[in-house]
Design a protein around this motif. Structure first.
Motif, PDB file in Angstrom:
ATOM      1  N   UNK A 364      -8.392   4.593 -17.275  1.00 57.34           N
ATOM      2  CA  UNK A 364      -7.159   3.977 -17.779  1.00 57.34           C
ATOM      3  C   UNK A 364      -6.950   2.699 -16.987  1.00 57.34           C
ATOM      4  N   UNK A 365      -6.652   1.608 -17.686  1.00 60.52           N
ATOM      5  CA  UNK A 365      -6.512   0.301 -17.054  1.00 60.52           C
ATOM      6  C   UNK A 365      -5.066  -0.161 -17.199  1.00 60.52           C
ATOM      7  N   UNK A 366      -4.496  -0.591 -16.066  1.00 62.34           N
ATOM      8  CA  UNK A 366      -3.138  -1.131 -16.033  1.00 62.34           C
ATOM      9  C   UNK A 366      -3.231  -2.599 -15.633  1.00 62.34           C
ATOM     10  N   UNK A 367      -2.701  -3.498 -16.491  1.00 61.91           N
ATOM     11  CA  UNK A 367      -2.729  -4.931 -16.198  1.00 61.91           C
ATOM     12  C   UNK A 367      -1.299  -5.465 -16.155  1.00 61.91           C
ATOM     13  N   UNK A 368      -1.045  -6.270 -15.143  1.00 61.73           N
ATOM     14  CA  UNK A 368       0.237  -6.965 -15.038  1.00 61.73           C
ATOM     15  C   UNK A 368      -0.078  -8.442 -14.871  1.00 61.73           C
ATOM     16  N   UNK A 369       0.279  -9.245 -15.859  1.00 63.51           N
ATOM     17  CA  UNK A 369      -0.041 -10.675 -15.840  1.00 63.51           C
ATOM     18  C   UNK A 369       1.239 -11.466 -16.044  1.00 63.51           C
ATOM     19  N   UNK A 399      -9.012   6.570  -5.262  1.00 63.71           N
ATOM     20  CA  UNK A 399     -10.315   6.207  -5.792  1.00 63.71           C
ATOM     21  C   UNK A 399     -10.260   5.239  -6.953  1.00 63.71           C
ATOM     22  N   UNK A 400      -9.202   4.444  -7.044  1.00 64.98           N
ATOM     23  CA  UNK A 400      -9.069   3.464  -8.118  1.00 64.98           C
ATOM     24  C   UNK A 400      -9.622   2.112  -7.672  1.00 64.98           C
ATOM     25  N   UNK A 401      -9.737   1.189  -8.639  1.00 62.26           N
ATOM     26  CA  UNK A 401     -10.230  -0.157  -8.345  1.00 62.26           C
ATOM     27  C   UNK A 401      -9.130  -1.165  -8.653  1.00 62.26           C
ATOM     28  N   UNK A 402      -8.789  -1.984  -7.674  1.00 58.64           N
ATOM     29  CA  UNK A 402      -7.716  -2.959  -7.825  1.00 58.64           C
ATOM     30  C   UNK A 402      -8.286  -4.357  -7.734  1.00 58.64           C
ATOM     31  N   UNK A 403      -7.907  -5.205  -8.674  1.00 61.56           N
ATOM     32  CA  UNK A 403      -8.276  -6.610  -8.671  1.00 61.56           C
ATOM     33  C   UNK A 403      -7.009  -7.432  -8.818  1.00 61.56           C
ATOM     34  N   UNK A 404      -6.853  -8.419  -7.981  1.00 61.56           N
ATOM     35  CA  UNK A 404      -5.673  -9.263  -8.018  1.00 61.56           C
ATOM     36  C   UNK A 404      -6.070 -10.689  -7.672  1.00 61.56           C
ATOM     37  N   UNK A 405      -5.510 -11.656  -8.416  1.00 68.94           N
ATOM     38  CA  UNK A 405      -5.837 -13.047  -8.134  1.00 68.94           C
ATOM     39  C   UNK A 405      -5.184 -13.967  -9.138  1.00 68.94           C
ATOM     40  N   UNK A 417      -7.665  -0.109 -12.231  1.00 68.02           N
ATOM     41  CA  UNK A 417      -8.483   0.770 -13.065  1.00 68.02           C
ATOM     42  C   UNK A 417      -8.483   2.158 -12.443  1.00 68.02           C
ATOM     43  N   UNK A 418      -7.983   3.133 -13.195  1.00 68.46           N
ATOM     44  CA  UNK A 418      -7.867   4.514 -12.734  1.00 68.46           C
ATOM     45  C   UNK A 418      -8.872   5.387 -13.470  1.00 68.46           C
ATOM     46  N   UNK A 419      -9.660   6.139 -12.718  1.00 65.95           N
ATOM     47  CA  UNK A 419     -10.567   7.095 -13.336  1.00 65.95           C
ATOM     48  C   UNK A 419      -9.851   8.396 -13.646  1.00 65.95           C
TER      49      UNK A 419
END
Length: 432
Positions: A364-369, A399-405, A417-419
């Motif tokens: 499951x993907x969470x995006x905040x833009x 165990x999630x993956x976070x990207x910010x920029x 991104x949550x598994x």
């Protein structure tokens, strides 16, 4: 501790002296009984002299003095154990010239000194003193045996060799056997010390684990308080500034702003009460932990401070966030909350979009833009500080993956991104 050690040495020395003197006083009577001939008369004076000397005789007094002096040396066994063992052996060797069959009694303080030496110092440091003690005991025994027999010059070589052999055996009995006892005592003491040290190490390790757990809980509390404060108080500050400008020009909107401030204040108090409830042991928390479904209400409340839209991309095959654990859902909720608060602070006037993409079976993907700010040039959401650090720590925890920029055009993007705990089974098509 020093007094206890001195008291122990005094007890050992006094006990050795009492036992030695008691044996020296009682053995003449026993030896006289053994020397009675068949007619009931005592044997010859030469035979008596070759046995235990009578009480009060010169030989008996000489042995008594040797025993008392050797026993007194044991008082220094704790401070100088090697010197004490050698000193008792020297005294025993000096008493060897006294013609007496009770010479072996003088070796009792020597044996006690060897036990004290072996039990208090390692063998690697004491072996020279032990060898010297054994040589003195063997020499003293051999000399005493030859003196009783009339002197070394008047004896054949075989008897001299026999006397030396007797001395060696006496050295084994007075030094070797006590040394084995001492080593046994020392090994048992070392085992007890090792067990005590192991138990202390286990206790320290347990204390360290408890302290580490407390530290992690404190860090989690700090992140939670930061998220709550950043989300609600930033909105309260902005609405208060707007109320200050509207209170004269637009009283109606000012009253509406006051109502919103009151709602935000109530919300932050409820969140703090929930956090305190989680820490209490005497009752359950008053509110459940936030989930992905709570993002809908979060976005709705945030619209009073900024233009924000919610986009939910879900599948009809499963409920929203199905298979995502509660801690992972809380991390996603806090990521949205923190990102919206950062957008308000660092990108005022910018529109924001929250996207929940729940279509994939594995994640499951969470995006905040948010777009570029329109009221200032402060840039996108904060690129550092406790907020982003807290989001990364929460993501690592589950165990999630976070990207910010930053984005093109001056905006900012946060993507989490949550598994799923168990990937969803793909839907099967039903054939007509």
């Amino acid at each position: 501790m020093a007094r206890a050690d001195a008291r122990t040495d005094l007890v050992v020395a006094a006990g050795t002296a009492l036992v030695s003197v008691g044996l020296l006083s009682g053995l003449p009577s026993l030896d006289a009984l053994d020397r009675l001939d068949e007619t009931g008369s005592l044997g010859s004076s030469a035979a008596v002299a070759s046995g235990t000397p009578p009480v009060g005789s010169a030989a008996w007094v000489s042995l008594l003095i040797s025993l008392l002096v050797a026993s007194a040396l044991l008082l220094f066994a704790r401070r100088a154990p090697r010197t004490t063992a050698l000193g008792t052996a020297i005294i025993a060797a000096a008493a060897a010239s006294t013609p007496s069959g009770a010479y072996s009694l003088v070796l009792l303080p020597v044996a006690v000194g060897v036990v004290l030496l072996g039990s208090r110092e390692p063998l690697a440091r004491t072996w020279p003193a032990l060898v010297g003690t054994a040589v003195l005991v063997a020499a003293g025994t051999a000399i005493n045996d030859l003196v009783l027999s009339g002197g070394a010059r008047s004896q054949p070589t075989e008897h001299v060799v026999t006397a030396l052999g007797t001395g060696v055996l006496q050295a084994v009995g007075a030094v070797g056997l006590p040394l084995l006892v001492a080593l046994l005592i020392r090994s048992r003491r070392d085992v007890r010390a090792a067990r005590t040290a192991e138990a202390s190490a286990v206790d320290r390790e347990q204390d360290a684990r408890v302290e580490a757990a407390i530290g992690r809980e404190r860090a989690a509390m700090a992140r939670e308080l930061h998220d709550i404060a950043a989300h609600h108080l930033s909105g309260i500050a902005l609405m208060s500034a707007a109320i200050d400008r509207q209170i004269d020009s637009d009283p109606q909107r000012a009253h509406e702003g006051v109502r919103q401030v009151r709602e935000q204040s109530t919300a932050v108090l409820e969140d703090l009460r929930r956090l305190v409830g989680l820490l209490r042991e005497d009752g359950p928390a008053e509110r459940a932990v936030e989930t992905i479904a709570g993002v809908v209400d979060l976005v709705e409340r945030s619209r009073v401070r900024m233009p924000v839209e919610l986009e939910v991309l879900a599948s009809d095959e499963h409920p929203l966030a199905d298979g995502v654990g509660p801690l992972a859902q809380l991390a996603a909720y806090r990521a949205v909350q923190e990102s919206l608060a950062n957008a308000v602070l660092h990108a005022p006037g910018a529109s924001c979009t929250v996207t929940l993409d729940d279509r994939a079976a594995e994640q499951l993907v969470v995006r905040i833009a948010n777009d570029a700010p329109t009221l200032s040039t402060g840039g996108g959401a904060a690129a550092g500080g406790n907020g982003l650090r807290g989001m990364r720590e929460r993501a690592d925890l589950v165990g999630a993956r976070l990207q910010a920029g930053p984005q093109d055009g001056g905006g900012w993007l946060v993507e989490l991104t949550l598994g799923r705990e168990a990937p969803l089974a793909p839907a099967t098509e039903v054939q007509p």
